[in-house]
Design a protein around this motif. Sequence first.
Motif, PDB file in Angstrom:
ATOM      1  N   GLN A 115       6.967   0.179   7.943  1.00 25.11           N
ATOM      2  CA  GLN A 115       5.541  -0.073   8.103  1.00 25.11           C
ATOM      3  C   GLN A 115       4.795   1.224   8.373  1.00 25.11           C
ATOM      4  N   GLU A 116       5.435   2.094   9.166  1.00 29.90           N
ATOM      5  CA  GLU A 116       4.819   3.395   9.419  1.00 29.90           C
ATOM      6  C   GLU A 116       4.709   4.209   8.128  1.00 29.90           C
ATOM      7  N   GLU A 117       5.738   4.111   7.280  1.00 29.61           N
ATOM      8  CA  GLU A 117       5.681   4.812   6.001  1.00 29.61           C
ATOM      9  C   GLU A 117       4.556   4.268   5.136  1.00 29.61           C
ATOM     10  N   ILE A 118       4.409   2.935   5.130  1.00 30.77           N
ATOM     11  CA  ILE A 118       3.314   2.322   4.366  1.00 30.77           C
ATOM     12  C   ILE A 118       1.975   2.786   4.903  1.00 30.77           C
ATOM     13  N   ASN A 119       1.857   2.762   6.246  1.00 33.74           N
ATOM     14  CA  ASN A 119       0.599   3.203   6.858  1.00 33.74           C
ATOM     15  C   ASN A 119       0.305   4.657   6.526  1.00 33.74           C
ATOM     16  N   LEU A 120       1.355   5.472   6.517  1.00 35.18           N
ATOM     17  CA  LEU A 120       1.161   6.882   6.179  1.00 35.18           C
ATOM     18  C   LEU A 120       0.714   7.043   4.733  1.00 35.18           C
ATOM     19  N   ARG A 121       1.312   6.232   3.831  1.00 34.21           N
ATOM     20  CA  ARG A 121       0.897   6.321   2.431  1.00 34.21           C
ATOM     21  C   ARG A 121      -0.543   5.870   2.260  1.00 34.21           C
ATOM     22  N   ILE A 122      -0.893   4.784   2.983  1.00 36.22           N
ATOM     23  CA  ILE A 122      -2.285   4.315   2.916  1.00 36.22           C
ATOM     24  C   ILE A 122      -3.223   5.382   3.461  1.00 36.22           C
ATOM     25  N   ALA A 123      -2.831   5.954   4.616  1.00 35.79           N
ATOM     26  CA  ALA A 123      -3.679   6.988   5.223  1.00 35.79           C
ATOM     27  C   ALA A 123      -3.806   8.187   4.305  1.00 35.79           C
ATOM     28  N   ALA A 124      -2.698   8.553   3.649  1.00 40.29           N
ATOM     29  CA  ALA A 124      -2.748   9.696   2.740  1.00 40.29           C
ATOM     30  C   ALA A 124      -3.643   9.396   1.550  1.00 40.29           C
ATOM     31  N   THR A 125      -3.565   8.150   1.042  1.00 39.27           N
ATOM     32  CA  THR A 125      -4.436   7.767  -0.071  1.00 39.27           C
ATOM     33  C   THR A 125      -5.894   7.754   0.360  1.00 39.27           C
ATOM     34  N   ALA A 126      -6.123   7.174   1.554  1.00 34.18           N
ATOM     35  CA  ALA A 126      -7.500   7.137   2.065  1.00 34.18           C
ATOM     36  C   ALA A 126      -8.030   8.537   2.323  1.00 34.18           C
ATOM     37  N   PHE A 127      -7.146   9.408   2.759  1.00 27.78           N
ATOM     38  CA  PHE A 127      -7.565  10.780   3.056  1.00 27.78           C
ATOM     39  C   PHE A 127      -8.045  11.482   1.797  1.00 27.78           C
ATOM     40  N   GLU A 128      -7.431  11.134   0.661  1.00 24.41           N
ATOM     41  CA  GLU A 128      -7.832  11.767  -0.593  1.00 24.41           C
ATOM     42  C   GLU A 128      -8.860  10.905  -1.314  1.00 24.41           C
ATOM     43  N   THR A 129      -9.857  10.448  -0.575  1.00 23.02           N
ATOM     44  CA  THR A 129     -10.943   9.672  -1.147  1.00 23.02           C
ATOM     45  C   THR A 129     -11.969  10.600  -1.772  1.00 23.02           C
TER      46      THR A 129
END
Length: 778
Positions: free
Chosen positions: A198-212
């Motif tokens: 779940q942390e990995e998923i959250n990190l991927r989401i955060a990384a995707t959101a970061f590159e908005t």
Amino acid sequence: MRAAILAGVGPKIALGATSGQWVGVGAIYSHYPVQLWTVLMIVMLLVVLLIHSMRTRAKLAQSFASVQQIAEQLQLSTHKLAYMVATSPTVLFAMKVHTNTLQTHWISDNLTRITGYTQDEALQPRWWVQHLHEEDKTRVLKESSELFLGHHLAYEYRFIHKNGEVRWIHDQQQLVCDGQGRPYEVLSAWTDITERKQEEINLRIAATAFETKEGIIITDCNNRIIRVNSAFTRLTGYSLEEVLGQTPALLSSGRQNADFYRAMWTALKENQHWEGEIWNRRKNGEIYPEWLVITAVLDEHQKVSHYVATFFDISERKAAEQSIRNLAFYDPLTNLPNRRLMLERLGLALLSCKRSNHYGALMFMDLDRFKVLNDTQGHDVGDQLLIEVAARLQSCVREDDLVARLGGDEFVVMLENLSESQTDAAIQAQTVAKKIRDAVAATYWLASGVVHDDKPLLEHHCSISIGLVLFHDYTVSKKELLNHADMAMYQAKHAGRDAIRMFDPDMQSALNERTALEIYLRHALTRNELFLYYQVQVDVQGRAVSAEALVRWDQPERGWISPANFIPLAEETGLILVIGDWVLLQGCKTLAQWAQHPATRELKLAVNVSARQFRQDHFVDQVRTALEQSGANPTKLKLEITESLIMDNLEDTVAKMHAIKQLGVGFSMDDFGTGYSSLSYLQRMPLDQLKIDQTFVRNLVEDSQDAAIIRIILALGLTVIAEGVETEVQWNYLNQCGCPVFQGYLFGKPVPLSEFEAEVFKNYQQQQQDLDKRLEQF
């Protein structure tokens, strides 16, 4: 010697002698030397064995104690290991290899805690396969077969918990072989890695959101930049390496002063949040507007650890705003303010005069015989003259004064901050008026037709008639001031043109009328002289979908009095608060009544709310009370507010709107396009509808500016209603532009409730009859 000693000291032994004879040891030894030696050796051997036995027994006793201690330690270790396994996130399995299958024969005690299943359930055949996630099953079964090729296998998959939850498992398996190298047993260790996944998923989401598409800046608590995203680099031109360790002040444009940033940091400290419009500078020096949102990140001690800022470029939005503003507030020919902006500025000037106690002046002016030039030389030449006159007017006034073009050859000049003395202010205004008259009278050289180097310019002379009125406060309305200046200008025309006239105070009978009207208005409610009229609002097919409640005044001595005369008066005197509360309650009662009939139960009702009424601290409670007392459905009520109300104290306005929206009530912005509302702030409003002002609708066919403004408003993405629709041409044009709702005399005038309901009931019955006929045909 050894025999002598034995003979001398040894006892006498009766051994092998006759009865009564004692024989010494020495004699025995000499007589039986071999046998005695043998006995002695045996005795000595027995003694040695006895001693060795005693020592061995002691050692055995000591060894037994050690073994017992080791057993106790082993038992303690076993308990510790069992505890560790029971509390561990790792489940242990032992499986025997039987031909091509694995049979589980031992499972650690923590199985139930991790998977929800008991050990007995897990020992059942195919338990593991049956609870593999369907999407992972094929892959996992294929990978598990590779264990016998490499003796060790590690893989991850999803497993269905007994409660239905999906858990991620990290499975490590070790193949154990016997002495001949044949597979004997498989040991498996399951580790629950659901949280890590779940942390990995959250990190991927955060990384995707970061590159908005929005730029993102992350700083430490000291406002030093520690990270930016790629959108930041694209928007500002700076890379991470260039800004790392810097503060965001690197981007400052210098347009915001220290007070702006103090207010920003105050909001961040108090609310941990700030957002607003700001101008920043790119690496290439270009200054641009952006919408910036800053959020403070708090640590476990509620202290700021970081700041996260997101921003996006609003240059295009600002350009669109400016385009709307230019179309709405400026004359395209001369680039002077138009009537709308002039009236806005006049209202501000009246407030300023009231505060400063200084006079202002309004001049209404008209070019003499301009029509002759237009008719003889054409509109192009006339336009040249208007442009030149506009420039000359601007050269005659101060930078803070206003020059506006109302249309045609009519101009208005507004002077502010004149003397506190009425006489001195009049002299100052007349001095400027004479300067304008002289400037306009100077010779003009205009190009006529196609311009050639050898074609002379047209010489032209004209004069101007000027009407002038002083203003000091809001005792005279904006409309009255313009009328007074217009009347004075016509006096100048009648005086022979090329003249200046001031408004005669004797003509202020309207002011006396206003005073009398206020007295009547104060008794209007208690005498039941106010009524609500209803004007229908229709959809593209002309069907009634809603109505607007409009207050009307039937004064017994004067008859029907126009809202344009008494509403502004009610605003100025504060009577609008009582009237507005009454209108709101009556409107809610009407909605409750409509809910009882199928012909009207779907209708919505728009009720106008004045700025003064909305700004009351208890306005939200007033709306709630009106709904509760009437029993009206709040979703059918729509409050109409103006742009000026929204822009005044934005935060309080938005908060009240959200509170009222929670009651179920909707909002419509009245007269949209005539104010200064920013598209950035408009997006923050919980609006349900925009109402295109009738001034745009009235001339949309003839005036391309008004038509362009309407198209821009319709493109904003909000529900729109057009008011003031009076002709089929206007309706058809708005229909083609995609306008969904309409209001105006083309569909119906404001009428009493009984008349409005009668028309709705008639149309409803007709619709039902038409429906019945179609059903019969079907």
